[in-house]
Design a protein around this motif. Structure first.
Motif, PDB file in Angstrom:
ATOM      1  N   GLU A   1     -65.310  96.353 -56.828  1.00 20.89           N
ATOM      2  CA  GLU A   1     -66.056  95.204 -57.335  1.00 20.89           C
ATOM      3  C   GLU A   1     -67.510  95.231 -56.856  1.00 20.89           C
ATOM      4  OE1 GLU A   1     -65.201  93.009 -59.454  1.00 20.89           O
ATOM      5  OE2 GLU A   1     -63.022  93.203 -59.579  1.00 20.89           O
ATOM      6  N   MET A   2     -67.743  95.851 -55.711  1.00 20.70           N
ATOM      7  CA  MET A   2     -69.088  95.921 -55.136  1.00 20.70           C
ATOM      8  C   MET A   2     -69.867  97.137 -55.633  1.00 20.70           C
ATOM      9  SD  MET A   2     -67.925  94.877 -51.271  1.00 20.70           S
ATOM     10  CE  MET A   2     -69.565  94.942 -50.498  1.00 20.70           C
ATOM     11  N   GLY A   3     -69.254  97.914 -56.525  1.00 19.21           N
ATOM     12  CA  GLY A   3     -69.936  99.089 -57.044  1.00 19.21           C
ATOM     13  C   GLY A   3     -69.887 100.273 -56.097  1.00 19.21           C
ATOM     14  N   GLY A   4     -69.032 100.225 -55.092  1.00 20.31           N
ATOM     15  CA  GLY A   4     -68.928 101.271 -54.071  1.00 20.31           C
ATOM     16  C   GLY A   4     -68.678 100.620 -52.728  1.00 20.31           C
ATOM     17  N   GLY A   5     -68.641 101.403 -51.674  1.00 19.67           N
ATOM     18  CA  GLY A   5     -68.285 100.864 -50.367  1.00 19.67           C
ATOM     19  C   GLY A   5     -69.427 100.294 -49.563  1.00 19.67           C
ATOM     20  N   GLN A   6     -70.657 100.416 -50.031  1.00 21.79           N
ATOM     21  CA  GLN A   6     -71.791  99.948 -49.236  1.00 21.79           C
ATOM     22  C   GLN A   6     -71.720  98.432 -49.034  1.00 21.79           C
ATOM     23  OE1 GLN A   6     -75.567 101.224 -50.694  1.00 21.79           O
ATOM     24  NE2 GLN A   6     -76.672 100.638 -48.856  1.00 21.79           N
ATOM     25  N   GLY A   7     -71.803  98.017 -47.772  1.00 21.62           N
ATOM     26  CA  GLY A   7     -71.738  96.599 -47.440  1.00 21.62           C
ATOM     27  C   GLY A   7     -70.356  96.113 -47.078  1.00 21.62           C
ATOM     28  N   LEU A   8     -69.343  96.973 -47.231  1.00 22.11           N
ATOM     29  CA  LEU A   8     -67.965  96.577 -46.951  1.00 22.11           C
ATOM     30  C   LEU A   8     -67.528  97.101 -45.589  1.00 22.11           C
ATOM     31  CD1 LEU A   8     -65.208  95.381 -47.913  1.00 22.11           C
ATOM     32  CD2 LEU A   8     -64.703  97.657 -48.844  1.00 22.11           C
TER      33      LEU A   8
END
Length: 434
Positions: A267-274
Protein backbone atom coordinates in the motif's frame (compact mmCIF):
# COMPACT_ATOMS: atom_id res chain seq x y z
CA UNK A 1 -3.82 -41.96 -3.89
CA UNK A 2 -1.64 -44.19 -1.64
CA UNK A 3 1.16 -41.62 -1.54
CA UNK A 4 -1.30 -38.84 -0.77
CA UNK A 5 -2.93 -40.77 2.06
CA UNK A 6 0.48 -41.76 3.42
CA UNK A 7 1.51 -38.09 3.47
CA UNK A 8 -1.70 -37.16 5.30
CA UNK A 9 -1.05 -39.87 7.92
CA UNK A 10 2.55 -38.70 8.42
CA UNK A 11 1.38 -35.11 8.89
CA UNK A 12 -1.27 -36.16 11.43
CA UNK A 13 1.35 -38.13 13.33
CA UNK A 14 3.41 -34.93 13.55
CA UNK A 15 0.37 -33.13 14.92
CA UNK A 16 -0.07 -35.82 17.59
CA UNK A 17 3.58 -35.33 18.52
CA UNK A 18 2.91 -31.68 19.32
CA UNK A 19 3.68 -29.77 16.14
CA UNK A 20 1.42 -26.94 15.00
CA UNK A 21 -0.98 -27.82 12.21
CA UNK A 22 0.64 -25.60 9.59
CA UNK A 23 4.15 -26.77 10.49
CA UNK A 24 3.09 -30.42 10.40
CA UNK A 25 1.51 -29.99 6.98
CA UNK A 26 4.43 -28.03 5.53
CA UNK A 27 7.10 -30.39 6.85
CA UNK A 28 5.47 -33.43 5.26
CA UNK A 29 3.59 -32.23 2.20
CA UNK A 30 6.41 -30.07 0.86
CA UNK A 31 8.80 -33.02 1.07
CA UNK A 32 6.48 -35.65 -0.42
CA UNK A 33 7.03 -34.99 -4.16
CA UNK A 34 3.32 -35.36 -4.79
CA UNK A 35 1.56 -34.30 -7.97
CA UNK A 36 -0.63 -31.21 -7.61
CA UNK A 37 -3.73 -33.40 -7.54
CA UNK A 38 -2.33 -35.75 -4.91
CA UNK A 39 -0.95 -32.86 -2.89
CA UNK A 40 -4.34 -31.20 -2.78
CA UNK A 41 -5.97 -34.46 -1.67
CA UNK A 42 -3.33 -35.09 1.01
CA UNK A 43 -3.77 -31.57 2.39
CA UNK A 44 -7.56 -31.93 2.42
CA UNK A 45 -7.38 -35.27 4.26
CA UNK A 46 -4.91 -33.96 6.83
CA UNK A 47 -6.70 -30.68 7.60
CA UNK A 48 -10.12 -32.36 7.67
CA UNK A 49 -8.87 -34.96 10.15
CA UNK A 50 -7.04 -32.35 12.22
CA UNK A 51 -10.04 -30.09 12.70
CA UNK A 52 -12.51 -32.95 13.40
CA UNK A 53 -10.13 -34.88 15.65
CA UNK A 54 -12.22 -34.90 18.83
CA UNK A 55 -15.31 -36.01 16.92
CA UNK A 56 -13.42 -38.73 15.07
CA UNK A 57 -11.92 -40.06 18.30
CA UNK A 58 -15.33 -40.03 20.00
CA UNK A 59 -16.68 -42.29 17.24
CA UNK A 60 -13.64 -44.57 17.15
CA UNK A 61 -13.21 -45.17 20.89
CA UNK A 62 -16.15 -47.54 21.53
CA UNK A 63 -14.84 -49.97 18.92
CA UNK A 64 -11.20 -50.14 20.00
CA UNK A 65 -10.29 -52.56 22.79
CA UNK A 66 -7.25 -50.42 23.59
CA UNK A 67 -7.39 -46.68 24.33
CA UNK A 68 -6.61 -44.70 21.17
CA UNK A 69 -3.75 -42.99 22.97
CA UNK A 70 -2.04 -46.39 23.46
CA UNK A 71 -2.32 -47.53 19.84
CA UNK A 72 0.73 -47.32 17.61
CA UNK A 73 0.70 -43.75 16.32
CA UNK A 74 0.61 -44.94 12.70
CA UNK A 75 -2.49 -47.03 13.38
CA UNK A 76 -4.28 -44.24 15.20
CA UNK A 77 -3.57 -41.73 12.40
CA UNK A 78 -4.67 -44.22 9.75
CA UNK A 79 -7.98 -44.70 11.56
CA UNK A 80 -8.55 -40.95 11.97
CA UNK A 81 -7.69 -39.98 8.39
CA UNK A 82 -9.77 -42.82 6.93
CA UNK A 83 -12.84 -41.97 9.03
CA UNK A 84 -12.43 -38.28 8.11
CA UNK A 85 -12.60 -39.23 4.43
CA UNK A 86 -15.76 -41.26 4.94
CA UNK A 87 -17.65 -38.76 7.10
CA UNK A 88 -16.54 -35.40 5.72
CA UNK A 89 -15.06 -35.90 2.25
CA UNK A 90 -17.63 -38.20 0.63
CA UNK A 91 -15.10 -40.93 -0.02
CA UNK A 92 -16.99 -44.27 -0.22
CA UNK A 93 -16.53 -46.25 2.98
CA UNK A 94 -15.37 -49.38 1.18
CA UNK A 95 -12.62 -47.50 -0.69
CA UNK A 96 -11.43 -45.63 2.41
CA UNK A 97 -11.35 -48.80 4.51
CA UNK A 98 -9.46 -50.79 1.87
CA UNK A 99 -6.91 -48.00 1.46
CA UNK A 100 -6.50 -47.80 5.23
CA UNK A 101 -5.75 -51.53 5.48
CA UNK A 102 -3.23 -51.18 2.63
CA UNK A 103 -1.60 -48.25 4.40
CA UNK A 104 -1.06 -50.35 7.50
CA UNK A 105 1.16 -52.64 5.43
CA UNK A 106 3.00 -49.63 3.97
CA UNK A 107 3.78 -48.50 7.53
CA UNK A 108 4.83 -52.08 8.43
CA UNK A 109 1.77 -52.49 10.64
CA UNK A 110 0.15 -55.17 8.51
CA UNK A 111 -0.83 -57.19 11.58
CA UNK A 112 -3.22 -54.35 12.50
CA UNK A 113 -5.09 -54.63 9.19
CA UNK A 114 -7.96 -56.71 10.57
CA UNK A 115 -8.33 -54.40 13.56
CA UNK A 116 -8.39 -51.30 11.31
CA UNK A 117 -10.96 -52.91 9.02
CA UNK A 118 -13.29 -53.85 11.89
CA UNK A 119 -13.05 -50.56 13.76
CA UNK A 120 -13.61 -48.41 10.68
CA UNK A 121 -16.60 -50.37 9.44
CA UNK A 122 -18.31 -50.01 12.82
CA UNK A 123 -17.34 -46.37 13.39
CA UNK A 124 -18.39 -45.31 9.88
CA UNK A 125 -21.99 -46.37 10.56
CA UNK A 126 -22.10 -45.24 14.19
CA UNK A 127 -24.00 -42.19 15.33
CA UNK A 128 -22.91 -39.62 17.87
CA UNK A 129 -24.76 -40.03 21.17
CA UNK A 130 -26.60 -36.73 20.85
CA UNK A 131 -29.08 -37.65 23.59
CA UNK A 132 -26.39 -38.75 26.01
CA UNK A 133 -24.42 -35.54 26.42
CA UNK A 134 -24.23 -34.36 30.00
CA UNK A 135 -24.33 -30.68 29.01
CA UNK A 136 -24.59 -28.29 26.08
CA UNK A 137 -20.87 -27.64 26.45
CA UNK A 138 -20.09 -31.33 26.00
CA UNK A 139 -22.33 -31.47 22.92
CA UNK A 140 -20.51 -28.54 21.36
CA UNK A 141 -17.12 -30.06 22.19
CA UNK A 142 -17.91 -33.35 20.48
CA UNK A 143 -19.91 -32.10 17.49
CA UNK A 144 -17.50 -29.28 16.63
CA UNK A 145 -14.28 -30.86 17.90
CA UNK A 146 -13.31 -28.37 20.59
CA UNK A 147 -11.62 -28.52 23.96
CA UNK A 148 -13.83 -27.54 26.89
CA UNK A 149 -12.03 -24.20 27.49
CA UNK A 150 -12.52 -23.20 23.84
CA UNK A 151 -16.17 -24.25 23.86
CA UNK A 152 -16.81 -22.37 27.10
CA UNK A 153 -15.09 -19.22 25.77
CA UNK A 154 -17.12 -19.23 22.56
CA UNK A 155 -20.41 -19.88 24.34
CA UNK A 156 -19.71 -16.96 26.66
CA UNK A 157 -18.62 -14.66 23.83
CA UNK A 158 -21.62 -15.43 21.61
CA UNK A 159 -24.39 -16.93 23.74
CA UNK A 160 -26.92 -16.73 20.89
CA UNK A 161 -24.67 -17.36 17.89
CA UNK A 162 -21.92 -19.79 18.90
CA UNK A 163 -23.32 -22.69 16.87
CA UNK A 164 -23.73 -20.59 13.72
CA UNK A 165 -20.18 -19.36 14.26
CA UNK A 166 -18.85 -22.91 14.57
CA UNK A 167 -20.75 -24.16 11.53
CA UNK A 168 -18.94 -21.46 9.53
CA UNK A 169 -15.52 -22.28 11.00
CA UNK A 170 -14.43 -25.37 9.07
CA UNK A 171 -11.46 -25.88 6.78
CA UNK A 172 -11.77 -24.66 3.19
CA UNK A 173 -9.47 -25.43 0.27
CA UNK A 174 -10.02 -21.85 -0.88
CA UNK A 175 -7.21 -19.55 0.23
CA UNK A 176 -7.24 -15.80 0.71
CA UNK A 177 -4.51 -14.20 -1.39
CA UNK A 178 -3.09 -10.70 -1.41
CA UNK A 179 -1.87 -9.48 -4.82
CA UNK A 180 1.65 -8.04 -4.80
CA UNK A 181 0.79 -4.76 -6.49
CA UNK A 182 4.50 -3.94 -6.78
CA UNK A 183 4.79 -6.67 -9.41
CA UNK A 184 1.37 -7.31 -10.93
CA UNK A 185 -2.35 -6.51 -10.89
CA UNK A 186 -5.28 -8.54 -9.68
CA UNK A 187 -6.46 -9.08 -13.25
CA UNK A 188 -3.04 -10.24 -14.45
CA UNK A 189 -2.54 -12.54 -11.49
CA UNK A 190 -6.04 -14.00 -11.82
CA UNK A 191 -5.39 -14.83 -15.47
CA UNK A 192 -1.96 -16.33 -14.70
CA UNK A 193 -3.31 -18.51 -11.88
CA UNK A 194 -6.19 -19.71 -14.05
CA UNK A 195 -3.71 -20.57 -16.80
CA UNK A 196 -1.86 -22.74 -14.26
CA UNK A 197 -5.11 -24.64 -13.67
CA UNK A 198 -6.11 -23.02 -10.37
CA UNK A 199 -9.62 -21.81 -9.58
CA UNK A 200 -9.70 -18.09 -8.83
CA UNK A 201 -12.34 -15.50 -8.02
CA UNK A 202 -12.22 -11.87 -6.79
CA UNK A 203 -11.68 -11.37 -3.08
CA UNK A 204 -13.41 -8.98 -0.69
CA UNK A 205 -11.04 -6.04 -1.38
CA UNK A 206 -9.63 -4.59 -4.64
CA UNK A 207 -6.28 -6.40 -4.35
CA UNK A 208 -7.56 -9.62 -2.80
CA UNK A 209 -8.35 -12.97 -4.38
CA UNK A 210 -9.89 -16.28 -3.37
CA UNK A 211 -8.10 -19.24 -4.95
CA UNK A 212 -7.91 -23.02 -4.85
CA UNK A 213 -4.25 -23.78 -5.45
CA UNK A 214 -3.86 -27.39 -6.57
CA UNK A 215 -1.10 -29.01 -4.53
CA UNK A 216 -0.68 -26.02 -2.21
CA UNK A 217 1.25 -22.79 -2.62
CA UNK A 218 4.70 -23.92 -1.46
CA UNK A 219 5.84 -25.02 -4.93
CA UNK A 220 3.46 -22.90 -7.00
CA UNK A 221 5.59 -20.92 -9.54
CA UNK A 222 3.72 -17.61 -9.23
CA UNK A 223 3.99 -17.80 -5.44
CA UNK A 224 7.73 -18.49 -5.72
CA UNK A 225 8.00 -15.47 -8.05
CA UNK A 226 6.53 -13.25 -5.35
CA UNK A 227 3.36 -12.25 -7.19
CA UNK A 228 1.21 -12.83 -4.10
CA UNK A 229 1.20 -13.95 -0.50
CA UNK A 230 -1.41 -15.84 1.50
CA UNK A 231 -3.50 -13.61 3.78
CA UNK A 232 -7.04 -14.15 4.97
CA UNK A 233 -9.56 -11.57 3.87
CA UNK A 234 -10.45 -10.38 7.36
CA UNK A 235 -6.88 -9.41 8.22
CA UNK A 236 -6.68 -7.47 4.95
CA UNK A 237 -9.46 -5.25 6.32
CA UNK A 238 -7.32 -4.50 9.37
CA UNK A 239 -4.52 -3.41 7.03
CA UNK A 240 -6.92 -1.27 5.00
CA UNK A 241 -7.98 0.57 8.17
CA UNK A 242 -4.37 1.72 8.67
CA UNK A 243 -4.75 3.73 5.42
CA UNK A 244 -1.02 3.37 4.72
CA UNK A 245 0.28 5.46 1.83
CA UNK A 246 3.60 6.33 0.20
CA UNK A 247 5.58 8.88 2.22
CA UNK A 248 4.17 7.82 5.58
CA UNK A 249 6.01 6.36 8.57
CA UNK A 250 4.18 3.18 9.53
CA UNK A 251 4.91 0.68 12.30
CA UNK A 252 3.65 -2.89 12.50
CA UNK A 253 4.33 -3.62 16.15
CA UNK A 254 3.47 -7.35 16.43
CA UNK A 255 4.26 -8.28 12.86
CA UNK A 256 5.53 -11.83 12.44
CA UNK A 257 5.17 -13.82 10.28
CA UNK A 258 4.69 -10.67 8.21
CA UNK A 259 1.56 -11.01 6.09
CA UNK A 260 0.01 -7.75 7.26
CA UNK A 261 3.37 -5.97 7.06
CA UNK A 262 3.74 -7.03 3.44
CA UNK A 263 0.28 -5.69 2.61
CA UNK A 264 1.13 -2.38 4.29
CA UNK A 265 4.39 -2.18 2.31
CA UNK A 266 2.51 -2.71 -0.94
CA UNK A 267 0.00 0.00 0.00
CA UNK A 268 2.97 2.30 0.63
CA UNK A 269 4.45 1.62 -2.80
CA UNK A 270 7.34 -0.35 -1.28
CA UNK A 271 8.97 -0.81 2.11
CA UNK A 272 10.34 2.70 2.60
CA UNK A 273 8.98 4.17 5.83
CA UNK A 274 7.79 0.84 7.21
CA UNK A 275 9.18 -0.70 10.42
CA UNK A 276 8.42 -4.36 11.10
CA UNK A 277 8.76 -5.50 14.73
CA UNK A 278 8.36 -8.73 16.62
CA UNK A 279 9.76 -10.19 19.83
CA UNK A 280 10.28 -13.65 18.34
CA UNK A 281 13.51 -13.79 16.34
CA UNK A 282 12.61 -16.96 14.42
CA UNK A 283 9.18 -15.63 13.43
CA UNK A 284 10.68 -12.29 12.46
CA UNK A 285 13.05 -14.18 10.16
CA UNK A 286 9.97 -15.54 8.37
CA UNK A 287 8.84 -11.97 7.73
CA UNK A 288 12.27 -11.16 6.31
CA UNK A 289 12.02 -14.17 3.98
CA UNK A 290 8.53 -13.14 2.91
CA UNK A 291 9.67 -9.61 2.03
CA UNK A 292 12.63 -11.02 0.10
CA UNK A 293 10.35 -13.25 -1.96
CA UNK A 294 7.99 -10.34 -2.66
CA UNK A 295 10.86 -8.05 -3.65
CA UNK A 296 10.25 -5.50 -0.86
CA UNK A 297 13.70 -4.24 0.08
CA UNK A 298 13.44 -0.97 2.01
CA UNK A 299 11.56 -1.96 5.17
CA UNK A 300 13.32 -1.94 8.54
CA UNK A 301 13.13 -5.06 10.72
CA UNK A 302 13.53 -4.82 14.48
CA UNK A 303 13.50 -7.55 17.11
CA UNK A 304 11.50 -5.81 19.81
CA UNK A 305 9.21 -6.57 22.73
CA UNK A 306 5.94 -4.82 21.88
CA UNK A 307 5.17 -4.24 25.56
CA UNK A 308 8.50 -2.46 26.14
CA UNK A 309 9.04 1.14 25.01
CA UNK A 310 11.58 1.87 22.25
CA UNK A 311 12.22 5.62 21.83
CA UNK A 312 13.51 5.34 18.26
CA UNK A 313 10.02 4.32 17.12
CA UNK A 314 8.38 7.64 18.05
CA UNK A 315 6.75 9.87 15.45
CA UNK A 316 4.78 7.32 13.41
CA UNK A 317 1.96 8.40 11.10
CA UNK A 318 0.25 5.08 11.79
CA UNK A 319 0.75 2.06 14.03
CA UNK A 320 -0.84 -1.34 13.53
CA UNK A 321 -1.15 -3.14 16.84
CA UNK A 322 -2.26 -6.69 16.00
CA UNK A 323 -1.78 -8.17 19.45
CA UNK A 324 -1.31 -11.77 20.64
CA UNK A 325 -4.76 -13.19 21.32
CA UNK A 326 -6.75 -16.38 21.88
CA UNK A 327 -7.24 -16.79 18.12
CA UNK A 328 -10.83 -18.02 18.35
CA UNK A 329 -11.73 -16.27 15.10
CA UNK A 330 -9.37 -18.36 12.98
CA UNK A 331 -10.28 -21.92 14.00
CA UNK A 332 -10.84 -22.75 10.33
CA UNK A 333 -7.25 -21.95 9.33
CA UNK A 334 -5.51 -23.07 12.53
CA UNK A 335 -7.20 -26.28 13.70
CA UNK A 336 -4.79 -26.74 16.61
CA UNK A 337 -6.46 -23.73 18.26
CA UNK A 338 -9.63 -25.84 18.58
CA UNK A 339 -7.90 -27.90 21.26
CA UNK A 340 -6.35 -25.10 23.32
CA UNK A 341 -6.28 -25.36 27.08
CA UNK A 342 -7.25 -21.74 27.68
CA UNK A 343 -4.42 -21.36 30.18
CA UNK A 344 -3.56 -17.81 29.11
CA UNK A 345 -7.05 -16.48 28.32
CA UNK A 346 -7.36 -14.52 31.55
CA UNK A 347 -3.87 -13.03 31.26
CA UNK A 348 -4.24 -11.84 27.67
CA UNK A 349 -6.24 -8.59 28.23
CA UNK A 350 -3.63 -7.11 30.58
CA UNK A 351 -0.85 -7.88 28.09
CA UNK A 352 -2.92 -6.51 25.20
CA UNK A 353 -3.63 -3.29 27.11
CA UNK A 354 0.05 -2.89 27.94
CA UNK A 355 1.04 -3.34 24.29
CA UNK A 356 -1.66 -0.93 23.13
CA UNK A 357 -0.55 1.72 25.63
CA UNK A 358 3.04 1.35 24.44
CA UNK A 359 1.96 1.55 20.79
CA UNK A 360 0.12 4.79 21.52
CA UNK A 361 3.39 6.47 22.51
CA UNK A 362 4.71 5.97 18.99
CA UNK A 363 1.82 7.72 17.24
CA UNK A 364 2.34 11.37 16.35
CA UNK A 365 -0.39 13.96 16.85
CA UNK A 366 -3.04 13.47 14.19
CA UNK A 367 -1.73 9.96 13.54
CA UNK A 368 -3.63 6.69 13.57
CA UNK A 369 -3.55 3.71 15.91
CA UNK A 370 -5.24 0.49 14.75
CA UNK A 371 -5.86 -2.24 17.31
CA UNK A 372 -6.80 -5.67 15.97
CA UNK A 373 -7.21 -9.27 17.10
CA UNK A 374 -8.34 -12.54 15.49
CA UNK A 375 -10.67 -13.42 18.35
CA UNK A 376 -14.29 -12.78 19.32
CA UNK A 377 -13.89 -12.40 23.08
CA UNK A 378 -15.02 -8.95 24.23
CA UNK A 379 -12.50 -9.18 27.09
CA UNK A 380 -9.75 -9.01 24.45
CA UNK A 381 -11.54 -6.63 22.11
CA UNK A 382 -13.97 -3.88 23.15
CA UNK A 383 -13.04 -4.06 26.82
CA UNK A 384 -9.35 -3.55 26.09
CA UNK A 385 -10.11 -0.55 23.87
CA UNK A 386 -12.43 1.03 26.45
CA UNK A 387 -9.84 0.53 29.20
CA UNK A 388 -7.22 2.13 26.96
CA UNK A 389 -9.39 5.16 26.12
CA UNK A 390 -10.23 5.66 29.80
CA UNK A 391 -6.51 6.14 30.47
CA UNK A 392 -5.69 7.97 27.21
CA UNK A 393 -8.17 10.83 26.64
CA UNK A 394 -5.93 12.17 23.84
CA UNK A 395 -7.17 9.35 21.58
CA UNK A 396 -10.60 9.02 20.00
CA UNK A 397 -12.30 6.23 18.09
CA UNK A 398 -12.78 6.60 14.34
CA UNK A 399 -15.31 4.96 12.08
CA UNK A 400 -13.73 1.98 10.26
CA UNK A 401 -12.17 3.05 6.98
CA UNK A 402 -13.84 0.13 5.22
CA UNK A 403 -16.04 -2.79 6.34
CA UNK A 404 -17.06 -6.07 4.75
CA UNK A 405 -20.76 -6.48 4.11
CA UNK A 406 -22.63 -7.60 7.25
CA UNK A 407 -19.76 -6.81 9.63
CA UNK A 408 -20.88 -5.66 13.08
CA UNK A 409 -19.95 -2.07 13.95
CA UNK A 410 -20.63 -1.12 17.55
CA UNK A 411 -19.38 2.11 19.07
CA UNK A 412 -17.22 2.54 15.91
CA UNK A 413 -15.47 -0.80 16.53
CA UNK A 414 -15.75 -3.50 13.86
CA UNK A 415 -16.27 -7.22 14.48
CA UNK A 416 -16.10 -9.60 11.52
CA UNK A 417 -17.85 -12.94 12.02
CA UNK A 418 -17.64 -15.90 9.62
CA UNK A 419 -21.35 -16.71 9.75
CA UNK A 420 -22.19 -13.16 8.62
CA UNK A 421 -19.37 -12.39 6.19
CA UNK A 422 -17.75 -15.61 5.00
CA UNK A 423 -14.46 -14.32 6.42
CA UNK A 424 -12.44 -15.28 9.48
CA UNK A 425 -13.39 -13.84 12.86
CA UNK A 426 -11.63 -10.53 13.45
CA UNK A 427 -11.86 -7.33 15.48
CA UNK A 428 -10.60 -3.88 14.45
CA UNK A 429 -10.68 -0.55 16.27
CA UNK A 430 -9.22 2.57 14.62
CA UNK A 431 -8.19 5.54 16.79
CA UNK A 432 -6.71 8.98 16.20
CA UNK A 433 -4.29 10.83 18.45
CA UNK A 434 -5.65 14.32 19.16
Amino acid sequence: MDKARRAAVLALMQLHRGRYTADAADSVLSASSLSPRDGAFAAAVFFTAAEHLYTLDTLLRPFSRRPLEKLDLEVRAILETALAQILYMRVPARAAVNEAVSLAAVFKKGSAGGFINAVLRKAASAELPVDAFSSEEERICVLYSLSRPVAAALMKAMPDDYEAFLKASWYSEELGLRVNTLKTTREELSAALAEQGHKVRPGPLPNALWARISGGVAAEPLFESGLYHVQNGASQYACACVEARAGMRVLDLCAAPGGKSATLAEEMGGGQGLTVCDVNKARLAKAVDLFRRLGIVDAVFLENDAAGYEKSLEGQDAVLCDVPCSGLGVLATKPDLRYGGGENYENLPSLQLKILATAARYVKQGGRLVYSTCTVRQEENEQVVHAFLAKMPNFRLLEPYICPQNALVRDKMMTILPQNTGLAGFFVASMERL
